[in-house]
Scaffold this active site. Structure first.
Site, PDB file in Angstrom:
ATOM      1  N   GLU A   1       0.858  -1.191   0.000  1.00  0.00           N
ATOM      2  CA  GLU A   1       0.000   0.000   0.000  1.00  0.00           C
ATOM      3  C   GLU A   1       0.891   1.236   0.000  1.00  0.00           C
ATOM      4  OE1 GLU A   1      -2.464   2.487   3.358  1.00  0.00           O
ATOM      5  OE2 GLU A   1      -2.660   0.299   3.392  1.00  0.00           O
TER       6      GLU A   1
ATOM      7  N   LYS B   1     -11.043  -1.049   7.359  1.00  0.00           N
ATOM      8  CA  LYS B   1      -9.787  -0.941   8.097  1.00  0.00           C
ATOM      9  C   LYS B   1     -10.091  -0.404   9.495  1.00  0.00           C
ATOM     10  CE  LYS B   1      -5.663   2.050   7.985  1.00  0.00           C
ATOM     11  NZ  LYS B   1      -4.831   2.917   7.106  1.00  0.00           N
TER      12      LYS B   1
END
Length: 220
Positions: free
Chosen positions: A42, A131
């Site tokens: 990421e 998340k």
């Protein structure tokens, strides 16, 4: 049949959060993680030239590395990073418009949330995963388990407080994958000329995940 983005994320089980100070450092970190078997990364918008970096990584590694963008808080950022090669878009907080544009591009949406209300709101807005950030501030694995008790259908990815030592407890609590920061993405190791530290850490994380899955399968 090729794997979907979600299948790759859950198979690897890790989303390393890259917050490098420059492109050279970032490339070195990614190379070291790939050497250890971690094929997901990421790239956060806090990295200088993050969009260009995504393009460079896409050109260099192609399908060998699943790329995503992080710390995405605007539609413009989401669109730019998707155009650059991001297959999943992560935010530290919940932004309905970011979720919507990510889904419109048929990419994986991973907004951030913390409280039960925030989590279920993000999920109902179309998130593929939520998340949980900062998970450590709320008790870590025990908090994740508490969230899943009333919402067992949710797909949660804890970030914040995930280390090699706590990884198994988060998996046991029900995490679909783990968001990992400096414990794996060790910028100091690169600066000091020791990328093998990152490679070893990548292998260690993957072993924890493999051991957990083996234990789970044998207990069924």
């Amino acid at each position: 049949m090729s794997e979907t983005t979600a299948q790759v994320l859950e198979r690897v089980g890790l989303i390393p959060v890259l917050r490098a100070r420059n492109a050279k450092q970032a490339h070195a970190v990614v190379q070291a993680m790939l050497a250890g078997g971690v094929t997901v990364v990421e790239v956060t918008m806090t990295v200088p030239g993050a969009v260009n970096l995504l393009k460079e990584l896409k050109n260099e590694y192609g399908t060998k590395c699943l790329l995503g963008s992080g710390t995405v808080t605007t539609v413009a950022q989401a669109e730019a990073t998707i155009d650059a090669g991001a297959e999943f878009v992560v935010s530290p907080s919940f932004h309905p418009a970011v979720v919507a544009v990510t889904k419109a591009h048929k990419k994986l949406s991973i907004p951030g949330a913390l409280t039960p209300t925030e989590v279920i709101t993000a999920w109902e807005a179309g998130a593929d995963y939520v998340k949980i950030f900062p998970c450590s501030a709320m008790g870590g694995a025990s908090y994740l388990k508490s969230l899943l008790a009333p919402f067992p259908h949710l797909k949660l990815i804890p970030t914040g407080g995930v280390t090699h030592h706590t990884a198994a407890s988060f998996l046991e609590a029900g995490a679909r994958a783990l968001g990992v920061g400096s414990d794996l993405v060790n910028l100091a190791a690169i600066d000091e000329g020791h990328p093998e530290i990152i490679t070893a850490a990548a292998r260690a994380y993957l072993k924890v995940i493999a051991d957990f899955r083996n234990q789970t399968s044998t207990s069924l």
